[in-house]
Design a protein around this motif. Structure first.
Motif, PDB file in Angstrom:
ATOM      1  N   UNK A 301      40.798 -10.489   9.849  1.00  0.00           N
ATOM      2  CA  UNK A 301      42.085 -11.156   9.648  1.00  0.00           C
ATOM      3  C   UNK A 301      43.094 -10.040   9.348  1.00  0.00           C
ATOM      4  N   UNK A 302      44.095  -9.892  10.219  1.00  0.00           N
ATOM      5  CA  UNK A 302      45.048  -8.801   9.975  1.00  0.00           C
ATOM      6  C   UNK A 302      45.881  -9.060   8.711  1.00  0.00           C
ATOM      7  N   UNK A 303      46.303  -7.988   8.070  1.00  0.00           N
ATOM      8  CA  UNK A 303      47.184  -8.129   6.906  1.00  0.00           C
ATOM      9  C   UNK A 303      48.460  -8.845   7.329  1.00  0.00           C
ATOM     10  N   UNK A 304      48.941  -9.699   6.452  1.00  0.00           N
ATOM     11  CA  UNK A 304      50.193 -10.409   6.741  1.00  0.00           C
ATOM     12  C   UNK A 304      50.034 -11.573   7.707  1.00  0.00           C
ATOM     13  N   UNK A 305      48.842 -12.169   7.732  1.00  0.00           N
ATOM     14  CA  UNK A 305      48.616 -13.320   8.621  1.00  0.00           C
ATOM     15  C   UNK A 305      49.235 -14.583   8.009  1.00  0.00           C
ATOM     16  N   UNK A 306      50.123 -15.221   8.762  1.00  0.00           N
ATOM     17  CA  UNK A 306      50.771 -16.440   8.276  1.00  0.00           C
ATOM     18  C   UNK A 306      49.863 -17.639   8.502  1.00  0.00           C
ATOM     19  N   UNK A 307      50.003 -18.646   7.667  1.00  0.00           N
ATOM     20  CA  UNK A 307      49.226 -19.862   7.843  1.00  0.00           C
ATOM     21  C   UNK A 307      49.590 -20.494   9.175  1.00  0.00           C
ATOM     22  N   UNK A 308      48.584 -20.918   9.927  1.00  0.00           N
ATOM     23  CA  UNK A 308      48.837 -21.528  11.233  1.00  0.00           C
ATOM     24  C   UNK A 308      48.716 -20.536  12.385  1.00  0.00           C
ATOM     25  N   UNK A 309      48.527 -19.246  12.070  1.00  0.00           N
ATOM     26  CA  UNK A 309      48.349 -18.251  13.139  1.00  0.00           C
ATOM     27  C   UNK A 309      47.054 -18.540  13.893  1.00  0.00           C
ATOM     28  N   UNK A 310      47.072 -18.214  15.165  1.00  0.00           N
ATOM     29  CA  UNK A 310      45.867 -18.444  15.970  1.00  0.00           C
ATOM     30  C   UNK A 310      45.291 -17.102  16.419  1.00  0.00           C
ATOM     31  N   UNK A 311      44.024 -16.906  16.113  1.00  0.00           N
ATOM     32  CA  UNK A 311      43.327 -15.701  16.572  1.00  0.00           C
ATOM     33  C   UNK A 311      42.517 -16.076  17.801  1.00  0.00           C
ATOM     34  N   UNK A 312      42.628 -15.268  18.830  1.00  0.00           N
ATOM     35  CA  UNK A 312      41.899 -15.555  20.073  1.00  0.00           C
ATOM     36  C   UNK A 312      40.735 -14.581  20.225  1.00  0.00           C
ATOM     37  N   UNK A 313      39.525 -15.120  20.254  1.00  0.00           N
ATOM     38  CA  UNK A 313      38.347 -14.271  20.482  1.00  0.00           C
ATOM     39  C   UNK A 313      37.908 -14.509  21.919  1.00  0.00           C
ATOM     40  N   UNK A 314      38.057 -13.513  22.758  1.00  0.00           N
ATOM     41  CA  UNK A 314      37.795 -13.672  24.195  1.00  0.00           C
ATOM     42  C   UNK A 314      36.315 -13.935  24.490  1.00  0.00           C
ATOM     43  N   UNK A 315      36.088 -14.801  25.425  1.00  0.00           N
ATOM     44  CA  UNK A 315      34.732 -15.004  25.945  1.00  0.00           C
ATOM     45  C   UNK A 315      33.760 -15.714  25.016  1.00  0.00           C
ATOM     46  N   UNK A 316      34.286 -16.388  23.982  1.00  0.00           N
ATOM     47  CA  UNK A 316      33.381 -17.101  23.071  1.00  0.00           C
ATOM     48  C   UNK A 316      33.560 -18.625  23.191  1.00  0.00           C
ATOM     49  N   UNK A 317      34.106 -19.040  24.327  1.00  0.00           N
ATOM     50  CA  UNK A 317      34.316 -20.481  24.529  1.00  0.00           C
ATOM     51  C   UNK A 317      33.265 -21.094  25.435  1.00  0.00           C
ATOM     52  N   UNK A 318      33.693 -22.082  26.219  1.00  0.00           N
ATOM     53  CA  UNK A 318      32.785 -22.840  27.093  1.00  0.00           C
ATOM     54  C   UNK A 318      32.539 -22.052  28.382  1.00  0.00           C
ATOM     55  N   UNK A 319      31.269 -21.954  28.802  1.00  0.00           N
ATOM     56  CA  UNK A 319      30.997 -21.269  30.077  1.00  0.00           C
ATOM     57  C   UNK A 319      31.647 -22.014  31.250  1.00  0.00           C
ATOM     58  N   UNK A 320      32.171 -21.238  32.172  1.00  0.00           N
ATOM     59  CA  UNK A 320      32.754 -21.824  33.376  1.00  0.00           C
ATOM     60  C   UNK A 320      31.707 -21.826  34.480  1.00  0.00           C
ATOM     61  N   UNK A 321      31.800 -22.810  35.362  1.00  0.00           N
ATOM     62  CA  UNK A 321      30.785 -22.897  36.417  1.00  0.00           C
ATOM     63  C   UNK A 321      30.822 -21.677  37.327  1.00  0.00           C
ATOM     64  N   UNK A 322      31.978 -21.060  37.476  1.00  0.00           N
ATOM     65  CA  UNK A 322      32.071 -19.890  38.361  1.00  0.00           C
ATOM     66  C   UNK A 322      31.802 -18.585  37.622  1.00  0.00           C
ATOM     67  N   UNK A 323      31.307 -18.684  36.399  1.00  0.00           N
ATOM     68  CA  UNK A 323      31.044 -17.478  35.622  1.00  0.00           C
ATOM     69  C   UNK A 323      32.149 -17.233  34.624  1.00  0.00           C
ATOM     70  N   UNK A 324      31.823 -16.474  33.597  1.00  0.00           N
ATOM     71  CA  UNK A 324      32.795 -16.204  32.541  1.00  0.00           C
ATOM     72  C   UNK A 324      32.864 -17.371  31.573  1.00  0.00           C
ATOM     73  N   UNK A 325      33.566 -17.159  30.489  1.00  0.00           N
ATOM     74  CA  UNK A 325      33.696 -18.206  29.490  1.00  0.00           C
ATOM     75  C   UNK A 325      35.119 -18.292  28.997  1.00  0.00           C
ATOM     76  N   UNK A 326      35.459 -19.425  28.461  1.00  0.00           N
ATOM     77  CA  UNK A 326      36.763 -19.587  27.814  1.00  0.00           C
ATOM     78  C   UNK A 326      36.760 -18.823  26.499  1.00  0.00           C
ATOM     79  N   UNK A 327      37.807 -18.993  25.721  1.00  0.00           N
ATOM     80  CA  UNK A 327      37.957 -18.240  24.481  1.00  0.00           C
ATOM     81  C   UNK A 327      37.718 -19.131  23.260  1.00  0.00           C
ATOM     82  N   UNK A 328      37.508 -18.469  22.122  1.00  0.00           N
ATOM     83  CA  UNK A 328      37.440 -19.182  20.850  1.00  0.00           C
ATOM     84  C   UNK A 328      38.802 -19.008  20.181  1.00  0.00           C
ATOM     85  N   UNK A 329      39.446 -20.109  19.878  1.00  0.00           N
ATOM     86  CA  UNK A 329      40.764 -20.059  19.253  1.00  0.00           C
ATOM     87  C   UNK A 329      40.621 -20.460  17.787  1.00  0.00           C
ATOM     88  N   UNK A 330      40.895 -19.492  16.893  1.00  0.00           N
ATOM     89  CA  UNK A 330      40.729 -19.757  15.461  1.00  0.00           C
ATOM     90  C   UNK A 330      42.108 -19.959  14.836  1.00  0.00           C
TER      91      UNK A 330
END
Ligand SMILES: [Zn+2]
Ligand SMILES: [Zn+2]
Length: 356
Positions: A301-330
């Motif tokens: 969590x970066x310093x100075x993170x405001x409430x409601x900020x969204x962190x995007x973690x790439x490739x930790x979401x739902x697998x896509x049928x054509x390969x790759x995955x969506x993201x995890x949005x925190x």
């Protein structure tokens, strides 16, 4: 008074070709056997066509109106009868096979050999959020009609022969003459005795009593692909009920996804909420999260993170049928404490003086 031109949606000076074209389109559209069909409209369209396609009747209608043609009893009563002797004349030159082409099977490649089709089966499957995300195999027990294993659906006792069906003389189909207000015409039906094969067993199979099919309990493993959504339908062709001498129906699996307490879904992205303290938000911190797979994920969590900020973690979401995955949005929520100690309050007063 009925307006037959309006019913067919054509101008009063429409040509015979236009009459026929309009009728064909509407008869297909409203055929009672079709979804969205309407027996009432179908009859109305047929009535209009019957009159307007005959030059003699059309001239009569143009002069005197529909009174002489309308169906008795408000359009669908049993009292309605056409004079077939007259009608036959008015119908000459119209190609029935043309009109009813795909409606009754005339002229289609399977003409006279309409395939029997087994019933479709529909089942429901309940999945956890992560099962839907990554896909899962589910085994279900289905009670259904299947081809007899002993005779492979043929209906003969193994080792015995079949003989020509006497009901259809081996042709596999029987004629049925139908009379309707369009005139009488003949339809070919699949022979019910031999189910269209033209042959019947000399000695019926003992296992299925010659039916070729049996009730069975069958375990089917359904491979549910990654990324399925709640409410989606999976179709398994040929996994429905069998029909002797015909095509097996399909199996439809409706997916229900139990909502997760931790995760949500937005397309192929997975959403989650992380609550942190005010100081973690101000100073930054390392936090541990549960992932969709069930493992642990460390996030900064970066310093100075405001409430409601969204962190995007790439490739930790739902697998896509054509390969790759969506993201995890925190979504980071900064939670101030409800109570402070006396010391904390003093420190906060100091911070306030610092302009924080
Ligand atoms: Zn059998
Ligand atoms: Zn037969």
């Amino acid at each position: 008074m009925k307006d037959y031109y309006q019913i067919l949606g054509i101008p009063r000076n429409a040509s015979q070709e236009e009459v026929k074209k309009a009728y064909r389109k509407l008869a297909h559209q409203f055929h009672p056997d079709k979804t969205g069909g309407s027996e009432e409209k179908f009859k109305e369209v047929n009535e209009a066509y019957q009159v307007l396609s005959s030059e003699q009747k059309r001239a009569q209608y143009d002069r005197f109106g529909s009174a002489g043609f309308e169906q008795a009893g408000g359009g669908n009563g049993p009292g309605f009868e056409w004079d077939f002797s007259n009608f036959a004349q008015g119908f000459e030159g119209v190609d029935l096979g043309d009109i009813f082409g795909d409606m009754f099977g005339f002229g289609s490649p399977g003409y006279g050999r309409q395939a029997v089709r087994g019933r479709d089966i529909a089942i429901d499957i309940e999945l956890q959020f992560s099962e839907a995300a990554f896909g899962v195999n589910r085994t279900v027990l289905l009670r259904k009609t299947a081809l007899c294993a002993a005779c492979s659906g043929g209906g003969e006792e193994p080792g015995t022969k079949s003989k020509t069906c006497t009901h259809c003389n081996g042709s596999g189909s029987v004629h049925e003459t139908r009379r309707s207000f369009l005139g009488s015409f003949t339809k070919l039906h699949v022979c019910s005795t031999c189910r269209g094969t033209g042959r019947v067993p000399e000695t019926p199979c003992r296992a299925c009593r010659g039916a070729g099919v049996r009730q069975v309990s069958e375990e089917i493993t359904i491979s549910i692909p990654a990324g399925v959504n709640d409410g989606e339908m999976i179709k398994l062709v040929g996994k429905g009920e069998a029909a002797a001498g015909g095509i097996t129906g399909d199996l439809y699996v409706k997916i229900h996804v139990t909502p997760s307490k931790i995760f949500g879904r937005s397309g192929f992205d997975v959403t989650t909420i992380l609550e942190i303290s005010v100081t973690d938000g101000l100073l930054g911190a390392e936090k541990q999260l549960e992932t969709l797979e069930g493992g642990a994920l460390r996030v900064q969590i970066p310093a100075g993170t405001a409430s409601g900020s969204i962190l995007r973690i790439r490739g930790k979401g739902i697998p896509r049928s054509r390969g790759g995955r969506g993201d995890l949005l925190i979504t980071v929520l900064v939670k101030p404490p409800r109570k402070f100690s006396k010391k904390a309050k003093e420190l906060l007063e100091e911070l306030k003086k610092e302009g924080i």
